[in-house]
Design a protein around this motif. Sequence first.
Motif, short mmCIF file in Angstrom:
data_model
loop_
_atom_site.label_atom_id
_atom_site.label_comp_id
_atom_site.label_asym_id
_atom_site.label_seq_id
_atom_site.Cartn_x
_atom_site.Cartn_y
_atom_site.Cartn_z
N ASP A 53 7.42 2.38 9.49
CA ASP A 53 7.50 1.28 10.57
C ASP A 53 6.48 0.40 10.55
OD1 ASP A 53 9.97 2.48 11.47
OD2 ASP A 53 9.06 3.95 12.80
N SER A 54 5.38 0.53 9.97
CA SER A 54 4.19 0.17 9.85
C SER A 54 4.03 -1.06 8.75
CB SER A 54 2.80 0.84 9.95
OG SER A 54 2.69 1.80 11.02
N PHE A 55 4.31 -0.51 7.71
CA PHE A 55 4.20 -1.24 6.36
C PHE A 55 5.87 -1.91 6.08
CE2 PHE A 55 0.50 1.63 6.58
CZ PHE A 55 -0.53 0.69 6.37
N LEU A 108 6.08 6.60 10.31
CA LEU A 108 4.86 5.72 10.92
C LEU A 108 4.72 5.01 9.87
CD1 LEU A 108 2.76 8.22 13.18
CD2 LEU A 108 4.23 6.36 14.06
N THR A 167 11.97 6.78 13.81
CA THR A 167 10.72 7.73 13.99
C THR A 167 11.09 8.66 15.36
OG1 THR A 167 9.36 5.80 13.66
CG2 THR A 167 8.33 7.72 14.71
#
Length: 385
Positions: free
Chosen positions: A364-366, A361, A44
């Motif tokens: 990195d989140s899912f 993002l 990121t």
Amino acid sequence: MMHTHYRWVIVAAGGLLGCIAIGAMFSLPVFLLPISKDTGWSVTGVSTAMTIGFLAMAFASMFWGGLSDRWGPRPVVLAGSVLLAASLLAASVTTSLLAFQFVFGLVVGVAVAAVFAPMMACVTGWFDTHRSLAVSLVSAGMGMAPMTMSPFAAWLVTMHDWRTSMQIIALVVAVTMIPASLLVKRAPALEAGGVDAVEEEPQADMSTRDVLRSPQFIILCLTNFFCCATHSGPIFHTVSYAITCGIPMIAAVTIYSVEGLAGMGGRVAFGILGDRFGAKHILVLGLFAQAFGALAYVFTGGLVSFYIVAGLFGFIYAGVMPLYAVIARENFPLRMMGTVIGGTAMAGSLGMALGPVAGGLIYDSFASYTWLYVGSWGIGLGAFL
């Protein structure tokens, strides 16, 4: 007669300058994982440099466009070429993420902006006939970047570390772009003092303020923003997405090249269609198709399906992009093309800035890219509307 021949030299110079400049900036997706592994910076964090780059391009576009209206395109493009080579060299020796984001993001973005709007504005002034095709050919040069500079960057990074690879790209920028920028000339109508340029101009008496407040300009900017927001995430993250699907690095970069190759065809095809049926009609149809092209990535898995979707998506998104400059020229006076195209490029770059960081993002989140492509589809329908 000289003008009719030299205008194609302008197209060739614009295509070459765009290819090298955009290619240098888009070497970052190829270097993304090597930089992250070598330095320990997050994906990121490194992706954010690209977002900063698009923001810098956005805000510098109107500045450079305005300067090219005032001084002509040559000094502006030359300054951008020198700045780009210097900033790539500086980025290659940075030791902190913040410094990398500043140099590769901010300074490279400002430098690349000096090529796009001034060259597009310059070309629209040189052509009365075949204008959509000419602008599309310059844009096609820019579209050559994924087929030339990206594989070159991928090849370099298999032979050298990312720092050396970036230094070699800086050298390529210096030896190609600086000589090419010296070929660029102002449109003959403006060189002649603008008299013959003004007589049949669209809205010749407009001031800069009138232009910036006109509904045509605002709609053009909003459409370009949503259009670029639709394709920026898929363009930036497709190589990484393919790698997460189990496709090896070198094969994954070829997906990017297929997208670029299809885009070349798209730019020329949409340019010819724009000359025949009107740039506006072709743009609206293209935006509708682009939304569904982005959604199609959700259903890919193997290399062949990636090639098919990347080919279709590249054909469409690259095809629509040059048409904004043609529509700008149909609505605004030639002497302000740098400012107008700079403004629409600014809106487009702001849209482009969303994709890299949003995709980072989401991943990195899912730990999955699915929502990136679904979101792009929704934004694409916004562009069409």
